[in-house]
Design a protein around this motif. Structure first.
Motif, PDB file in Angstrom:
ATOM      1  N   LEU A  18       0.849  -1.185   0.000  1.00 26.98           N
ATOM      2  CA  LEU A  18       0.000   0.000   0.000  1.00 26.98           C
ATOM      3  C   LEU A  18       0.888   1.239   0.000  1.00 26.98           C
ATOM      4  O   LEU A  18       1.513   1.550   1.006  1.00 26.98           O
ATOM      5  N   GLY A  44      12.592  -1.466   8.651  1.00 31.03           N
ATOM      6  CA  GLY A  44      11.233  -1.967   8.869  1.00 31.03           C
ATOM      7  C   GLY A  44      10.108  -1.101   8.355  1.00 31.03           C
ATOM      8  O   GLY A  44       8.951  -1.296   8.716  1.00 31.03           O
ATOM      9  N   LYS A  47      11.121  -0.795   2.766  1.00 29.17           N
ATOM     10  CA  LYS A  47      11.985  -0.466   1.626  1.00 29.17           C
ATOM     11  C   LYS A  47      12.215  -1.692   0.730  1.00 29.17           C
ATOM     12  O   LYS A  47      12.048  -1.625  -0.484  1.00 29.17           O
ATOM     13  N   THR A  48      12.597  -2.791   1.360  1.00 30.77           N
ATOM     14  CA  THR A  48      12.845  -4.011   0.584  1.00 30.77           C
ATOM     15  C   THR A  48      11.559  -4.501  -0.065  1.00 30.77           C
ATOM     16  O   THR A  48      11.530  -4.879  -1.238  1.00 30.77           O
ATOM     17  N   GLU A  49      10.491  -4.448   0.717  1.00 31.69           N
ATOM     18  CA  GLU A  49       9.193  -4.908   0.207  1.00 31.69           C
ATOM     19  C   GLU A  49       8.743  -4.082  -1.002  1.00 31.69           C
ATOM     20  O   GLU A  49       8.125  -4.609  -1.925  1.00 31.69           O
ATOM     21  N   ARG A 222      -2.540  -7.170   5.785  1.00 33.20           N
ATOM     22  CA  ARG A 222      -1.576  -8.227   6.102  1.00 33.20           C
ATOM     23  C   ARG A 222      -2.082  -9.219   7.141  1.00 33.20           C
ATOM     24  O   ARG A 222      -1.676 -10.377   7.152  1.00 33.20           O
TER      25      ARG A 222
HETATM   26  N1  ADP Z   1       3.312  -0.168   2.303  1.00 30.79           N
HETATM   27  C1  ADP Z   1       3.308  -1.420   2.737  1.00 30.79           C
HETATM   28  N2  ADP Z   1       2.340  -2.268   2.375  1.00 30.79           N
HETATM   29  C2  ADP Z   1       2.329  -3.515   2.826  1.00 30.79           C
HETATM   30  N3  ADP Z   1       3.260  -4.048   3.650  1.00 30.79           N
HETATM   31  C3  ADP Z   1       4.242  -3.263   4.058  1.00 30.79           C
HETATM   32  C4  ADP Z   1       4.331  -1.914   3.614  1.00 30.79           C
HETATM   33  N4  ADP Z   1       5.412  -1.362   4.179  1.00 30.79           N
HETATM   34  C5  ADP Z   1       5.972  -2.313   4.924  1.00 30.79           C
HETATM   35  N5  ADP Z   1       5.286  -3.473   4.866  1.00 30.79           N
HETATM   36  C6  ADP Z   1       5.623  -4.702   5.598  1.00 30.79           C
HETATM   37  O1  ADP Z   1       6.474  -4.321   6.665  1.00 30.79           O
HETATM   38  C7  ADP Z   1       7.494  -5.284   6.882  1.00 30.79           C
HETATM   39  C8  ADP Z   1       8.872  -4.656   6.825  1.00 30.79           C
HETATM   40  O2  ADP Z   1       9.192  -4.290   5.534  1.00 30.79           O
HETATM   41  P1  ADP Z   1      10.669  -4.393   4.922  1.00 30.79           P
HETATM   42  O3  ADP Z   1      10.549  -4.152   3.465  1.00 30.79           O
HETATM   43  O4  ADP Z   1      11.359  -5.621   5.348  1.00 30.79           O
HETATM   44  O5  ADP Z   1      11.369  -3.129   5.640  1.00 30.79           O
HETATM   45  P2  ADP Z   1      12.810  -2.497   5.390  1.00 30.79           P
HETATM   46  O6  ADP Z   1      13.393  -3.105   4.165  1.00 30.79           O
HETATM   47  O7  ADP Z   1      12.539  -1.028   5.246  1.00 30.79           O
HETATM   48  O8  ADP Z   1      13.601  -2.788   6.614  1.00 30.79           O
HETATM   49  C9  ADP Z   1       7.292  -6.369   5.822  1.00 30.79           C
HETATM   50  O9  ADP Z   1       6.567  -7.422   6.413  1.00 30.79           O
HETATM   51  C10 ADP Z   1       6.454  -5.663   4.760  1.00 30.79           C
HETATM   52  O10 ADP Z   1       5.664  -6.593   4.090  1.00 30.79           O
END
Ligand code: ADP
Ligand code: MG
Length: 306
Positions: A18, A44, A47-49, A222
């Motif tokens: 989202l 968290g 970013k990766t997601e 989620r």
């Molecule tokens: N905009 C979003 N929509 C859906 N899920 C999200 C969103 N932003 C974060 N998440 C969820 O939050 C968690 C952390 O995301 P992640 O990409 O690992 O963070 P980062 O890479 O910034 O440390 C994951 O489970 C991800 O699926």
């Protein structure tokens, strides 16, 4: 390619992400301009997601390069497959024998072998690592360079070169050009400052903790098992925790962990006992837990209002 900003936002959402308007705009422009996008922000926040969702939403194959200290070109770009080269020289022993047969001197024999040397330094013996893989992919690709701030500055300079040329030079073979320009997402937790040159090359996107509405929507999507009331309470409590000047404020990951735990415990709201028992799931430092306990009343009040 995405055709509009709205389509980008919809496709990211359909891919399970989202986005805020700002995030969708950055992805849309990165796609249209064929520019890498540099996503910075605390751990968290998604970013990766975002990179995974961008790949799914645009039908691209994701190629991931996880950065770490000491990461070098041989792990990022390509390596010679030494064992296979050795095996081939063994299997071709007779042919090699024939090549050097009748050589007058050692130098002459070496010269003859050198003449055949490129047989062993050809694409057959090249192992493509993520960056080269993304450039030469048969299908459209998205390269995720995850946590670039963990790699050394020299690696950043090298990557910059690839991102400007979309080509890689292997001295023994020549220049390998991209079949098609991949999309690139770089992420950083800002452990160190990145070079101005890299920032110039990329579209910059800062992702911070989401607004309450967006975090609620993420939680609902989620963890559909959790009731709306519980989701609201948790999101409000987390928002309160983020104002407490903690060493590690909770991110979306922790919000999701917390709500999943509470859903398993069949909670439909946050009460003082549940807060006590589950706070350490959300806060990763003892001092942060202690600080939150001191402010328990305020956190519960926030959760109640939702
Ligand atoms: N905009 C979003 N929509 C859906 N899920 C999200 C969103 N932003 C974060 N998440 C969820 O939050 C968690 C952390 O995301 P992640 O990409 O690992 O963070 P980062 O890479 O910034 O440390 C994951 O489970 C991800 O699926
Ligand atoms: Mg990450």
């Amino acid at each position: 390619m995405f055709t509009s900003l709205d389509e980008t936002a919809e496709k990211l959402a359909a891919a399970g992400y989202l986005p805020s308007r700002e995030i969708a705009t950055a992805v849309f422009l990165a796609d249209r301009l064929e520019k890498p996008i540099l996503v910075e922000g605390p751990a968290g926040v998604g970013k990766t997601e975002l990179a995974h969702a961008f790949a799914r939403a645009s039908g691209r194959a994701l190629v991931r390069l996880q950065c770490y200290e000491g990461l070098d070109e041989s792990k990022a770009l390509y390596e010679w497959e030494y064992a296979k080269q050795l095996l081939y020289t063994q299997l071709l022993k007779d042919r090699i024998g024939a090549t050097v047969e009748g050589a007058g001197s050692l130098a002459d024999a070496a010269e003859r072998i050198a003449g055949e040397g490129n047989v062993f330094f050809s694409e057959r013996f090249l192992v493509a690592r993520p960056v080269l893989k993304a450039l030469t992919s048969e299908v459209p690709a998205l390269l995720l360079v995850d946590e670039i701030d963990k790699a050394d500055p020299e690696f950043e300079a090298f990557l910059l070169e690839v991102l400007s040329d979309w080509a890689v030079t292997v001295p023994e073979i020549g220049t390998i050009r991209a079949r098609q320009v991949p999309r690139v997402v770089l992420t950083s937790n800002a452990a160190r400052d990145l070079s101005d040159a890299l920032k110039r090359r990329c579209l910059h996107l800062h992702v911070d903790f989401p607004t309450r509405e967006r975090e609620l929507a993420i939680v609902r999507a989620r963890v559909p098992d959790a009731s709306e009331a519980l989701a609201r309470a948790v999101v409000a409590a987390v928002a309160k925790l983020r104002t407490l000047d903690l060493r590690k404020p909770p991110s979306i990951s922790e919000t999701l962990d917390w709500i999943r735990a509470l859903a398993i415990l069949n909670a439909d709201r946050l009460d003082p006992a549940l807060l006590d028992d589950t706070l350490s799931l959300v806060l990763k430092y003892e001092a942060d837990v202690a600080r939150a306990r001191e402010r328990k009343g305020e956190i519960l009040a926030a959760a109640q209002v939702g």
